[in-house]
Design an enzyme around this catalytic site. Structure first.
Site, PDB file in Angstrom:
ATOM      1  N   GLU A   1       1.218  -1.267  -0.318  1.00 51.22           N
ATOM      2  CA  GLU A   1       0.067  -0.216  -0.320  1.00 51.22           C
ATOM      3  C   GLU A   1       1.276   1.439  -0.207  1.00 51.22           C
ATOM      4  OE1 GLU A   1      -3.658  -0.792   2.687  1.00 51.22           O
ATOM      5  OE2 GLU A   1      -2.308  -1.355   3.473  1.00 51.22           O
TER       6      GLU A   1
ATOM      7  N   TYR B   1     -15.566  25.499   0.335  1.00 53.04           N
ATOM      8  CA  TYR B   1     -15.378  24.211   0.806  1.00 53.04           C
ATOM      9  C   TYR B   1     -14.591  23.835  -0.465  1.00 53.04           C
ATOM     10  CZ  TYR B   1     -19.297  24.819  -3.074  1.00 53.04           C
ATOM     11  OH  TYR B   1     -20.288  25.048  -3.746  1.00 53.04           O
TER      12      TYR B   1
ATOM     13  N   LYS C   1     -11.377   2.854   1.711  1.00 52.49           N
ATOM     14  CA  LYS C   1     -10.716   2.008   0.411  1.00 52.49           C
ATOM     15  C   LYS C   1     -11.208   1.282  -0.041  1.00 52.49           C
ATOM     16  CE  LYS C   1      -6.409   1.588   3.009  1.00 52.49           C
ATOM     17  NZ  LYS C   1      -5.409   1.047   3.551  1.00 52.49           N
TER      18      LYS C   1
END
Length: 119
Positions: free
Chosen positions: A21, A53, A99
């Site tokens: 990863e 934002y 994920k």
């Protein structure tokens, strides 16, 4: 409390407990709920009376794409810390990080965490 919501923000980062990863990276999906008093902005129609934002997205992107953490819990905590530091109007944050393709054998849509933090 009013909310500003950012849903499905996608970033490519190198966070994870497994060496693969950290070397190969993967996509992280981040959802945010920012508790902010939006009463003034709802009356004035002025950007300075709310939390921008676009700038929130950039702060999240910096942590997700430029830093490396073993745990997504730590990534979420670092994002909360940055947002509280940069945007005093934010009173509380709910953040979800997912994920879609972690190195786990099985069939699932995603795995992830959710943190709730307040000042």
């Amino acid at each position: 409390m009013d909310k500003i919501v950012l849903n499905g923000c996608r970033f490519y980062g190198y966070h994870g407990a497994f060496e693969e990863e950290q070397k190969l990276g993967q996509i992280f999906v981040i959802d945010l709920e920012l508790m902010v008093d939006l009463q003034k902005a709802s009356q004035t129609d002025k950007l300075e009376d709310t939390v921008h934002y676009g700038l929130v997205f950039e702060a999240v992107q910096k942590q997700a794409e430029q830093k490396k953490y073993i745990l997504i819990e730590r990534l979420a905590g670092a994002i909360c810390d940055d947002l509280f530091d940069e945007f005093p109007a934010i009173q509380a944050i709910t953040i979800r990080i997912s994920k879609e393709n972690p190195p786990i054998n099985g069939h699932y849509q995603s795995v992830g965490i959710e943190l709730e933090r307040s000042r």
